[in-house]
Design a protein around this motif. Sequence first.
Motif, mmCIF file in Angstrom:
data_model
loop_
_atom_site.group_PDB
_atom_site.id
_atom_site.type_symbol
_atom_site.label_atom_id
_atom_site.label_comp_id
_atom_site.label_asym_id
_atom_site.label_seq_id
_atom_site.Cartn_x
_atom_site.Cartn_y
_atom_site.Cartn_z
ATOM 1 N N GLU A 332 10.240 52.436 42.166
ATOM 2 C CA GLU A 332 11.380 51.708 42.730
ATOM 3 C C GLU A 332 12.681 52.172 42.074
ATOM 4 O O GLU A 332 13.685 52.416 42.750
ATOM 5 C CB GLU A 332 11.205 50.204 42.538
ATOM 6 C CG GLU A 332 12.337 49.390 43.138
ATOM 7 C CD GLU A 332 12.131 47.903 43.011
ATOM 8 O OE1 GLU A 332 12.876 47.138 43.658
ATOM 9 O OE2 GLU A 332 11.227 47.490 42.260
ATOM 10 N N GLU A 333 12.653 52.316 40.750
ATOM 11 C CA GLU A 333 13.842 52.779 40.035
ATOM 12 C C GLU A 333 14.196 54.212 40.446
ATOM 13 O O GLU A 333 15.368 54.532 40.673
ATOM 14 C CB GLU A 333 13.594 52.711 38.527
ATOM 15 C CG GLU A 333 13.458 51.301 37.986
ATOM 16 C CD GLU A 333 12.942 51.253 36.565
ATOM 17 O OE1 GLU A 333 13.124 50.207 35.914
ATOM 18 O OE2 GLU A 333 12.366 52.262 36.098
ATOM 19 N N ILE A 334 13.187 55.065 40.541
ATOM 20 C CA ILE A 334 13.435 56.466 40.899
ATOM 21 C C ILE A 334 13.973 56.577 42.313
ATOM 22 O O ILE A 334 14.942 57.297 42.580
ATOM 23 C CB ILE A 334 12.149 57.302 40.733
ATOM 24 C CG1 ILE A 334 11.689 57.302 39.279
ATOM 25 C CG2 ILE A 334 12.362 58.729 41.233
ATOM 26 C CD1 ILE A 334 10.307 57.890 39.056
ATOM 27 N N SER A 335 13.354 55.868 43.264
ATOM 28 C CA SER A 335 13.789 55.962 44.659
ATOM 29 C C SER A 335 15.203 55.422 44.837
ATOM 30 O O SER A 335 16.000 56.003 45.596
ATOM 31 C CB SER A 335 12.811 55.229 45.579
ATOM 32 O OG SER A 335 12.793 53.834 45.297
ATOM 33 N N CYS A 336 15.523 54.335 44.147
ATOM 34 C CA CYS A 336 16.879 53.774 44.239
ATOM 35 C C CYS A 336 17.904 54.752 43.668
ATOM 36 O O CYS A 336 18.991 54.931 44.229
ATOM 37 C CB CYS A 336 16.950 52.444 43.511
ATOM 38 S SG CYS A 336 16.117 51.084 44.358
ATOM 39 N N PHE A 337 17.549 55.396 42.557
ATOM 40 C CA PHE A 337 18.453 56.369 41.945
ATOM 41 C C PHE A 337 18.675 57.551 42.885
ATOM 42 O O PHE A 337 19.809 58.009 43.079
ATOM 43 C CB PHE A 337 17.888 56.851 40.603
ATOM 44 C CG PHE A 337 18.784 57.806 39.882
ATOM 45 C CD1 PHE A 337 19.761 57.346 39.008
ATOM 46 C CD2 PHE A 337 18.673 59.185 40.082
ATOM 47 C CE1 PHE A 337 20.605 58.235 38.349
ATOM 48 C CE2 PHE A 337 19.507 60.074 39.436
ATOM 49 C CZ PHE A 337 20.484 59.600 38.568
ATOM 50 N N LEU A 338 17.588 58.061 43.459
ATOM 51 C CA LEU A 338 17.702 59.205 44.359
ATOM 52 C C LEU A 338 18.587 58.882 45.555
ATOM 53 O O LEU A 338 19.438 59.702 45.949
ATOM 54 C CB LEU A 338 16.307 59.626 44.853
ATOM 55 C CG LEU A 338 15.383 60.306 43.854
ATOM 56 C CD1 LEU A 338 13.994 60.460 44.454
ATOM 57 C CD2 LEU A 338 15.939 61.668 43.434
ATOM 58 N N ARG A 339 18.407 57.712 46.114
ATOM 59 C CA ARG A 339 19.191 57.351 47.300
ATOM 60 C C ARG A 339 20.671 57.214 46.951
ATOM 61 O O ARG A 339 21.545 57.679 47.690
ATOM 62 C CB ARG A 339 18.652 56.059 47.906
ATOM 63 C CG ARG A 339 19.292 55.717 49.246
ATOM 64 C CD ARG A 339 18.667 54.514 49.905
ATOM 65 N NE ARG A 339 19.268 54.270 51.207
ATOM 66 C CZ ARG A 339 18.992 53.229 51.984
ATOM 67 N NH1 ARG A 339 18.065 52.340 51.581
ATOM 68 N NH2 ARG A 339 19.598 53.080 53.143
ATOM 69 N N LYS A 340 20.957 56.586 45.823
ATOM 70 C CA LYS A 340 22.349 56.391 45.417
ATOM 71 C C LYS A 340 23.006 57.707 45.023
ATOM 72 O O LYS A 340 24.162 57.970 45.369
ATOM 73 C CB LYS A 340 22.409 55.410 44.250
ATOM 74 C CG LYS A 340 23.833 55.070 43.797
ATOM 75 C CD LYS A 340 23.808 54.026 42.699
ATOM 76 C CE LYS A 340 25.237 53.679 42.253
ATOM 77 N NZ LYS A 340 25.247 52.653 41.172
ATOM 78 N N LYS A 341 22.267 58.552 44.316
ATOM 79 C CA LYS A 341 22.837 59.788 43.794
ATOM 80 C C LYS A 341 22.952 60.868 44.856
ATOM 81 O O LYS A 341 23.965 61.594 44.921
ATOM 82 C CB LYS A 341 21.959 60.300 42.639
ATOM 83 C CG LYS A 341 22.429 61.603 42.002
ATOM 84 C CD LYS A 341 23.713 61.415 41.223
ATOM 85 C CE LYS A 341 24.108 62.709 40.522
ATOM 86 N NZ LYS A 341 25.388 62.562 39.803
#
Length: 387
Positions: A332-341
């Motif tokens: 969840e943390e990785i996917s949220c970071f990828l989407r935001k970045k």
Amino acid sequence: MVYDFDRITDRRGTGSLKWDVSERELPMWVADMDFQAAPAIRDAVLKRAEHGIFGYCVITDAWYEAYIKWWESRHHFRMEKEWLLFTTGVIPAVSSAVRKLTTVGENVLVQTPVYHIFFHSIANNGRNVMDVPLQYDGENYGIDFAELEEKLSDPQTTMMILCNPHNPVGKIWDRETLARIGELCFRHHVTVLSDEIHCDLTAPGREYIPFASVSDTCRNISVTCIAPTKTFNVAGIQTAAVVAADTVLRHKMRQGLRTDEAAEPNIFAVNTAIAAYTEGAPWLDALREYVDGNKRLVSEFLQKNLPEIKAVPSEATYLMWLDCGSLSGSSEEISCFLRKKTGLYLSEGGQYGRGGEKFLRMNVACPRSLVEDGLNRLREGICAYRE
């Protein structure tokens, strides 16, 4: 005939669930292909639309024949006409089955990580999710049969939802495994609800095995959900089927689907299925080759550029299950970071239940240029995430 899977069709502004995102984002999450449907399907829809009258529909003999002949020729399983029931979709059928074949407070068993909507179909209807995590050895997935039997032997467990092939891990269950599941479920009086919606999306040269085809036992204790929707990218048309050989299970499913108003076709549902199963084979075989190429591209890219992320070998579906276990943080943390970045929108594995917490799911059923774009965004995002 040559099919142009490299062609990009702009889906923004069309009410697409997948593409209802910001301009900078690349959605590779929901199981929805970015390819136009097979020409035969588009022709059938246009022909029906041009008729100009859109009244109530019936299920024609041609609909039954299309399903029967497809499963017999493609999957070596002969279904009888009376076994087939029309339904508007696999998930409506799953929810109907949970309501009609189990009672409130009973357990419905699933093998996690698994398609997360199953959890909703169970919990929203007052049943308990009984999960048995699949075994993952860092390369492949299997079943812990000791734990499976322990959970099936609970008198409160009355249904097992089987995902065949398995979404999201891309596993095709072999005949021996399916037979063993059937024997255990029969022994413990558990009905098998087999979701086989991804069955035609196997790797080139690979075939799936219908659960009901394995043995008389498997056929008589099961209800199977099938559809052309994932295979031919026509989910919005809402057309599917339930297969039940046992007369009692079939009677209950027929009544359940009628009660839930999930048994009547829309104006395009019948003709779309007929066109898919009678004329869609060449397009499907070309699609499977193309998707397999996309999968190879992802695997090779990760090995070369992002060795800390591993693509789990995939035998079926157009979804890739990416092992991020060597990275800190949850999916969840990785996917949220990828989407935001980077704008790359992937599915986080934790939503698929126990065992999915360190995985991402990537949909590669899109033109290769979009896969390449997604991979470059993934590399950029993971490099930034590590820092």
